[in-house]
Design an enzyme around this catalytic site. Structure first.
Site, PDB file in Angstrom:
ATOM      1  CE  LYS A 117      -7.424  -0.259   6.319  1.00 32.49           C
ATOM      2  NZ  LYS A 117      -8.130   0.211   5.132  1.00 32.49           N
ATOM      3  CB  CYS A 142      -3.529   3.271  -1.740  1.00 32.07           C
ATOM      4  SG  CYS A 142      -4.746   4.540  -1.490  1.00 32.07           S
ATOM      5  CG  ASP A 188       0.476  -2.480   6.301  1.00 34.75           C
ATOM      6  OD1 ASP A 188      -0.473  -2.549   7.097  1.00 34.75           O
ATOM      7  OD2 ASP A 188       0.434  -1.834   5.237  1.00 34.75           O
ATOM      8  CG  HIS A 229      -1.919   1.008   1.360  1.00 35.17           C
ATOM      9  ND1 HIS A 229      -1.644   2.303   1.732  1.00 35.17           N
ATOM     10  CD2 HIS A 229      -3.251   0.953   1.153  1.00 35.17           C
ATOM     11  CE1 HIS A 229      -2.783   2.995   1.744  1.00 35.17           C
ATOM     12  NE2 HIS A 229      -3.775   2.200   1.407  1.00 35.17           N
ATOM     13  CD  GLN A 244      -6.983  -4.590   4.135  1.00 33.79           C
ATOM     14  OE1 GLN A 244      -7.970  -5.254   4.475  1.00 33.79           O
ATOM     15  NE2 GLN A 244      -7.091  -3.311   3.805  1.00 33.79           N
TER      16      GLN A 244
HETATM   17  N1  7TS Z   1      -1.759  -0.657   4.695  1.00 33.63           N
HETATM   18  C1  7TS Z   1      -2.699  -1.433   4.119  1.00 33.63           C
HETATM   19  C2  7TS Z   1      -2.376  -2.827   3.730  1.00 33.63           C
HETATM   20  C3  7TS Z   1      -3.974  -0.900   3.910  1.00 33.63           C
HETATM   21  O1  7TS Z   1      -4.907  -1.683   3.367  1.00 33.63           O
HETATM   22  C4  7TS Z   1      -4.248   0.432   4.269  1.00 33.63           C
HETATM   23  C5  7TS Z   1      -5.573   1.066   3.981  1.00 33.63           C
HETATM   24  C6  7TS Z   1      -3.235   1.173   4.904  1.00 33.63           C
HETATM   25  C7  7TS Z   1      -2.005   0.602   5.082  1.00 33.63           C
HETATM   26  C8  7TS Z   1      -3.467   2.551   5.411  1.00 33.63           C
HETATM   27  O2  7TS Z   1      -4.387   2.511   6.439  1.00 33.63           O
HETATM   28  P1  7TS Z   1      -5.003   3.865   7.068  1.00 33.63           P
HETATM   29  O3  7TS Z   1      -6.093   3.370   7.975  1.00 33.63           O
HETATM   30  O4  7TS Z   1      -3.912   4.535   7.798  1.00 33.63           O
HETATM   31  O5  7TS Z   1      -5.526   4.645   5.911  1.00 33.63           O
HETATM   32  N2  7TS Z   1      -6.262   0.477   2.903  1.00 33.63           N
HETATM   33  C9  7TS Z   1      -7.372   0.954   2.302  1.00 33.63           C
HETATM   34  C10 7TS Z   1      -7.989   0.291   1.239  1.00 33.63           C
HETATM   35  O6  7TS Z   1      -7.623  -0.789   0.784  1.00 33.63           O
HETATM   36  N3  7TS Z   1      -9.044   0.999   0.829  1.00 33.63           N
HETATM   37  O7  7TS Z   1      -9.122   2.112   1.579  1.00 33.63           O
HETATM   38  C11 7TS Z   1      -8.083   2.094   2.493  1.00 33.63           C
END
Ligand code: 7TS
Length: 408
Positions: free
Chosen positions: A227, A366, A201, A124, A204
């Protein structure tokens, strides 16, 4: 699973009963953000109605109540991911802030010119850009391990690129754009043998299966509260004690200091407080505590089984749709189904599904380097959670069949 009552569980999530465009909502954008159960909403509401006070600073009753609730949330999160101590848990805004904190810190205390930061092609942007910044600041270089066409880390390429110059390895536990689960323990072991510090990370992975940072042995782990059925604006950075001690402060200000003096300068508290400058998201942390309680009570064995069942139901039906291609179509994956359809742009798929009340995400997710690898502008992505039903999966399949006929 024996006591799995999906309708009762769904009734915990008020939003799941709503309608969109005159159709019952079918929410399949869980990888972007999950929905929230009443238990979380009520914990946040109760905090503001009955417990609101600023933490640590007051001697008064409400300050103490708020402080206790915030501390309890840290304990819950530590247990949730198997951290040895609540003091290994730093509350941050989300995974993005957690990675930035580590990358900027390592740029100052660990990386030097000529060092290498090894990432993978499926990251990401939140796990790419902070490292590019850290490289710029320290003179280190970002190196990228390839992936296989099926969307898994190419371990041969990873091993080839891992060497004495590799000082940091940072990679995703489960891909947000493909769903594939990486062999984290193995990759972390290899990285440690090479002398690198490892950030995992877990954005997910944390929502879908039990994560144990002590077993994984990663040096840092990040995930976002929103999430895992928790509120937005709160996330978690786990760090091994020695690394949190070693990392320099990130933001500075109130609550993270030992003493501030114009004459003698300023001293800082220990981790985690040294990384939590200013008033934190107290309500968010409490909501996150309620969210991990909810997931624990639901049980990851049952969650995994329910999600596997959904995946087994929907994937073969999607594969039957003419012109539809699934990316990351492998066994070891979280319930994220990323696909393209011949002759129709992913955004149009998303827009048409929306008219049927079905929420998916469309675009590059992203993960532009990953899209470049596949030579596509983006995909449509249906991402499931344990509270989704096979009927919802069928609604997705029916809409996609309709789309495929229109654009054939
Ligand atoms: N890393 C992964 C694997 C992610 O899926 C996301 C957000 C982030 C980092 C960043 O997370 P945040 O909460 O700090 O924004 N992924 C997604 C997505 O897949 N669709 O919207 C946000």
């Amino acid at each position: 699973m024996a006591n799995w009552d999906l309708q009762a569980l769904r009734s915990d999530f008020p939003i799941l009963g709503s309608s969109v465009n005159g159709r019952p909502l079918v929410y399949l954008d869980n990888a972007a953000t999950s929905q929230k159960p009443s238990q979380v909403l009520e914990a946040v509401d109760r905090y503001y109605r009955e417990q609101n006070g600023n933490i640590h600073r007051g001697v008064h009753y409400l300050s103490q109540v708020a402080t206790d609730a915030y501390d309890r949330a840290r304990e819950k999160v530590a247990r949730f991911i198997g951290a040895p101590s609540p003091r290994d848990i730093v509350f941050v805004r989300g995974a993005t802030e957690g990675i930035n904190l580590v990358a900027h810190g390592l740029a100052k205390c660990w990386l030097k010119a000529g060092d290498e930061i090894l990432l993978t092609r499926m990251e990401h942007h939140a796990n790419i850009v902070p490292w590019q910044q850290a490289a710029e600041q320290s003179g280190a270089r970002v190196v990228v391990a390839d992936i296989t066409p099926s969307g898994e880390i190419d371990l041969e390429d990873f091993t080839r690129k891992l060497g004495p110059l590799t000082k940091v390895v940072s990679f995703v536990h489960a891909s947000n754009a493909l769903g594939t689960i990486n062999p984290a323990r193995e990759v972390i072991r290899l990285a440690h043998e090479a002398g690198a510090v490892v950030l995992l990370d877990g954005c997910q992975s944390a929502p879908h299966f039990r994560v144990d940072v002590s077993v994984l042995d990663c040096d840092f782990f990040v995930f976002s509260g929103h999430k895992v059925c928790g509120p937005t604006g709160i996330g978690v950075l786990y760090g091994k004690k020695e690394w949190l001690e070693r990392l320099p402060v990130y933001q500075t200000g109130g609550d993270m200091i030992g003493r501030v003096s114009f004459e003698q300068g300023t001293t800082f508290r220990e981790a985690p407080e040294k990384f939590e400058a200013g008033t934190p998201d107290i309500a968010g942390a409490i909501g996150l505590g309620a969210a991990v309680d909810y997931l624990d009570a639901t049980g990851f064995d049952a969650i995994e089984q329910a999600e596997q069942k959904l995946r087994d139901h929907v994937a073969p039906r999607l594969r039957e749709i003419p012109g539809l291609k699934i990316y990351g179509d492998v066994e070891a994956k979280v319930p994220v189904l990323s696909f393209t359809m011949d002759g129709i742009h992913p955004h149009d798929i998303g827009t048409i599904l929306d008219t049927d009340g079905i929420a998916v995400r469309a675009g590059h997710h992203c993960a532009q380097p990953l899209m470049k690898f596949y030579g596509i502008p983006g995909t449509a992505r249906a991402s499931f959670a344990f509270y989704n039903t096979t009927e919802e999966a069928d609604a997705l399949v029916a809409s996609l069949r309709k789309i495929s006929k229109i654009f054939a």
